[in-house]
Motif scaffolding. Structure first.
Motif, PDB file in Angstrom:
ATOM      1  N   GLU A  94       0.784  -1.222   0.135  1.00 11.96           N
ATOM      2  CA  GLU A  94       0.031   0.019  -0.109  1.00 11.96           C
ATOM      3  C   GLU A  94       1.002   1.259  -0.052  1.00 11.96           C
ATOM      4  OE1 GLU A  94      -3.290   0.261  -0.791  1.00 11.96           O
ATOM      5  OE2 GLU A  94      -3.009  -2.015  -1.000  1.00 11.96           O
ATOM      6  N   LEU A  95       1.841   1.210   0.618  1.00  3.56           N
ATOM      7  CA  LEU A  95       2.912   2.605   0.728  1.00  3.56           C
ATOM      8  C   LEU A  95       3.326   2.451  -0.538  1.00  3.56           C
ATOM      9  CD1 LEU A  95       4.902   1.717   4.096  1.00  3.56           C
ATOM     10  CD2 LEU A  95       3.445   3.646   3.498  1.00  3.56           C
ATOM     11  N   ARG A  96       3.803   1.608  -1.433  1.00  3.99           N
ATOM     12  CA  ARG A  96       4.043   1.770  -2.754  1.00  3.99           C
ATOM     13  C   ARG A  96       3.171   2.374  -3.781  1.00  3.99           C
ATOM     14  NH1 ARG A  96       8.268  -3.226  -4.046  1.00  3.99           N
ATOM     15  NH2 ARG A  96       9.817  -2.547  -2.300  1.00  3.99           N
ATOM     16  N   ARG A  97       1.964   1.698  -3.640  1.00  8.55           N
ATOM     17  CA  ARG A  97       0.876   2.241  -4.392  1.00  8.55           C
ATOM     18  C   ARG A  97       0.452   3.810  -4.213  1.00  8.55           C
ATOM     19  NH1 ARG A  97      -2.712  -3.375  -3.771  1.00  8.55           N
ATOM     20  NH2 ARG A  97      -1.408  -4.679  -5.439  1.00  8.55           N
ATOM     21  N   VAL A  98       0.548   4.283  -3.120  1.00 10.06           N
ATOM     22  CA  VAL A  98       0.371   5.522  -2.779  1.00 10.06           C
ATOM     23  C   VAL A  98       1.455   6.197  -3.276  1.00 10.06           C
ATOM     24  CG1 VAL A  98      -0.116   7.078  -0.893  1.00 10.06           C
ATOM     25  CG2 VAL A  98      -1.353   4.954  -0.990  1.00 10.06           C
ATOM     26  N   SER A  99       2.540   5.945  -2.881  1.00 10.65           N
ATOM     27  CA  SER A  99       3.772   6.924  -3.105  1.00 10.65           C
ATOM     28  C   SER A  99       4.203   6.837  -4.426  1.00 10.65           C
ATOM     29  CB  SER A  99       5.040   6.611  -2.211  1.00 10.65           C
ATOM     30  OG  SER A  99       5.506   5.172  -2.420  1.00 10.65           O
ATOM     31  N   HIS A 100       3.869   5.790  -5.307  1.00 11.91           N
ATOM     32  CA  HIS A 100       4.312   5.631  -6.720  1.00 11.91           C
ATOM     33  C   HIS A 100       3.021   5.139  -7.382  1.00 11.91           C
ATOM     34  CE1 HIS A 100       8.216   5.959  -4.805  1.00 11.91           C
ATOM     35  NE2 HIS A 100       8.762   6.162  -5.960  1.00 11.91           N
ATOM     36  N   PRO A 101       2.116   5.793  -7.633  1.00 11.20           N
ATOM     37  CA  PRO A 101       0.717   5.571  -8.508  1.00 11.20           C
ATOM     38  C   PRO A 101       1.105   5.247  -9.908  1.00 11.20           C
ATOM     39  CG  PRO A 101       0.748   7.884  -8.177  1.00 11.20           C
ATOM     40  CD  PRO A 101       1.923   7.375  -7.409  1.00 11.20           C
ATOM     41  N   GLY A 102       2.076   5.477 -10.415  1.00  7.33           N
ATOM     42  CA  GLY A 102       2.711   5.306 -11.924  1.00  7.33           C
ATOM     43  C   GLY A 102       3.093   3.847 -11.892  1.00  7.33           C
ATOM     44  N   ARG A 103       3.578   3.249 -10.827  1.00  7.49           N
ATOM     45  CA  ARG A 103       4.111   2.055 -11.226  1.00  7.49           C
ATOM     46  C   ARG A 103       3.054   0.745 -10.588  1.00  7.49           C
ATOM     47  NH1 ARG A 103      10.253   2.505  -8.562  1.00  7.49           N
ATOM     48  NH2 ARG A 103      10.785   4.114  -9.749  1.00  7.49           N
ATOM     49  N   LEU A 104       3.141  -0.353 -11.125  1.00  7.55           N
ATOM     50  CA  LEU A 104       2.125  -1.624 -10.799  1.00  7.55           C
ATOM     51  C   LEU A 104       2.864  -2.165  -9.755  1.00  7.55           C
ATOM     52  CD1 LEU A 104       1.426  -2.865 -14.225  1.00  7.55           C
ATOM     53  CD2 LEU A 104      -0.344  -1.974 -12.325  1.00  7.55           C
ATOM     54  N   THR A 105       2.249  -2.633  -8.649  1.00  7.93           N
ATOM     55  CA  THR A 105       2.774  -3.221  -7.384  1.00  7.93           C
ATOM     56  C   THR A 105       1.992  -4.402  -7.220  1.00  7.93           C
ATOM     57  OG1 THR A 105       4.111  -1.190  -6.561  1.00  7.93           O
ATOM     58  CG2 THR A 105       3.371  -3.272  -5.072  1.00  7.93           C
ATOM     59  N   TRP A 106       2.427  -5.555  -7.108  1.00  9.71           N
ATOM     60  CA  TRP A 106       1.719  -6.833  -6.743  1.00  9.71           C
ATOM     61  C   TRP A 106       2.145  -7.075  -5.196  1.00  9.71           C
ATOM     62  CZ3 TRP A 106       4.631  -5.711 -11.189  1.00  9.71           C
ATOM     63  CH2 TRP A 106       3.872  -5.844 -12.208  1.00  9.71           C
ATOM     64  N   ASP A 107       0.967  -7.557  -4.503  1.00  5.06           N
ATOM     65  CA  ASP A 107       1.275  -8.087  -3.087  1.00  5.06           C
ATOM     66  C   ASP A 107       1.792  -9.456  -3.229  1.00  5.06           C
ATOM     67  OD1 ASP A 107      -1.119  -9.773  -2.636  1.00  5.06           O
ATOM     68  OD2 ASP A 107      -2.286  -7.767  -2.436  1.00  5.06           O
ATOM     69  N   PRO A 108       2.268  -9.956  -2.008  1.00  2.00           N
ATOM     70  CA  PRO A 108       2.583 -11.309  -1.933  1.00  2.00           C
ATOM     71  C   PRO A 108       1.763 -12.218  -2.098  1.00  2.00           C
ATOM     72  CG  PRO A 108       2.992 -10.024   0.144  1.00  2.00           C
ATOM     73  CD  PRO A 108       2.154  -9.153  -0.849  1.00  2.00           C
ATOM     74  N   THR A 109       0.381 -11.847  -2.163  1.00  2.00           N
ATOM     75  CA  THR A 109      -0.813 -12.863  -2.318  1.00  2.00           C
ATOM     76  C   THR A 109      -1.115 -12.961  -3.879  1.00  2.00           C
ATOM     77  OG1 THR A 109      -2.717 -11.463  -1.919  1.00  2.00           O
ATOM     78  CG2 THR A 109      -1.798 -12.715  -0.033  1.00  2.00           C
ATOM     79  N   ASP A 110      -0.385 -12.244  -4.822  1.00  2.00           N
ATOM     80  CA  ASP A 110      -0.955 -12.168  -5.980  1.00  2.00           C
ATOM     81  C   ASP A 110       0.020 -13.232  -6.837  1.00  2.00           C
ATOM     82  OD1 ASP A 110      -2.548 -10.048  -6.372  1.00  2.00           O
ATOM     83  OD2 ASP A 110      -1.180  -8.449  -6.385  1.00  2.00           O
TER      84      ASP A 110
END
Length: 129
Positions: free
Chosen positions: A41-57
């Motif tokens: 969530e920190l990454r998704r908020v701070s870098h909205p232009g990048r895709l981030t997948w969580d450990p359950t993806d």
């Protein structure tokens, strides 16, 4: 792994999440997962232009990004021929042995996630934001 060696200091890492009260207050047995999800969530908020997948993806994104940064900020590369992932800067003196192995997307996401694409392009990996 070695979050002290973060290649991308602007990208939040697990150490950042472990400082959050919500993570500190989690049950010890769940703390690692809670920190990984918080880092997502920190990454998704701070870098909205990048895709981030969580450990359950666990499903590999389509298209697959050629490189990702793990929860500690370390780089992983995808072998286009085999679809597997390796850490190019693996050094057995600095990283756990598992980092020197060839991993599938599911293994990489589960064990070292969250995973974040290097490119600021939401078309890469076309999945979760």
């Amino acid at each position: 792994m070695s979050s002290k060696r973060s290649k991308n200091p602007a990208l939040p890492v697990l150490d950042d999440a472990f400082r959050l009260e919500s993570v500190k207050g989690a049950e010890e047995s769940a703390r690692d997962l809670v920190a990984r999800l918080a880092t997502t969530e920190l990454r998704r908020v701070s870098h909205p232009g990048r895709l981030t997948w969580d450990p359950t993806d666990q499903a590999e994104p389509v298209p697959v990004p050629p490189t990702v940064v793990d929860g500690d900020g370390d780089l992983w590369l995808r072998d286009r021929g085999t679809g597997t992932w390796t850490m190019p800067e693996f050094n057995p003196k600095e990283f756990p042995d598992r980092c020197g192995e060839v991993l599938t997307w599911a293994q990489l996401a589960r064990e070292f996630g969250p995973l974040t694409a290097l490119a600021d392009d939401r078309r890469i990996g076309g999945g979760r934001r």
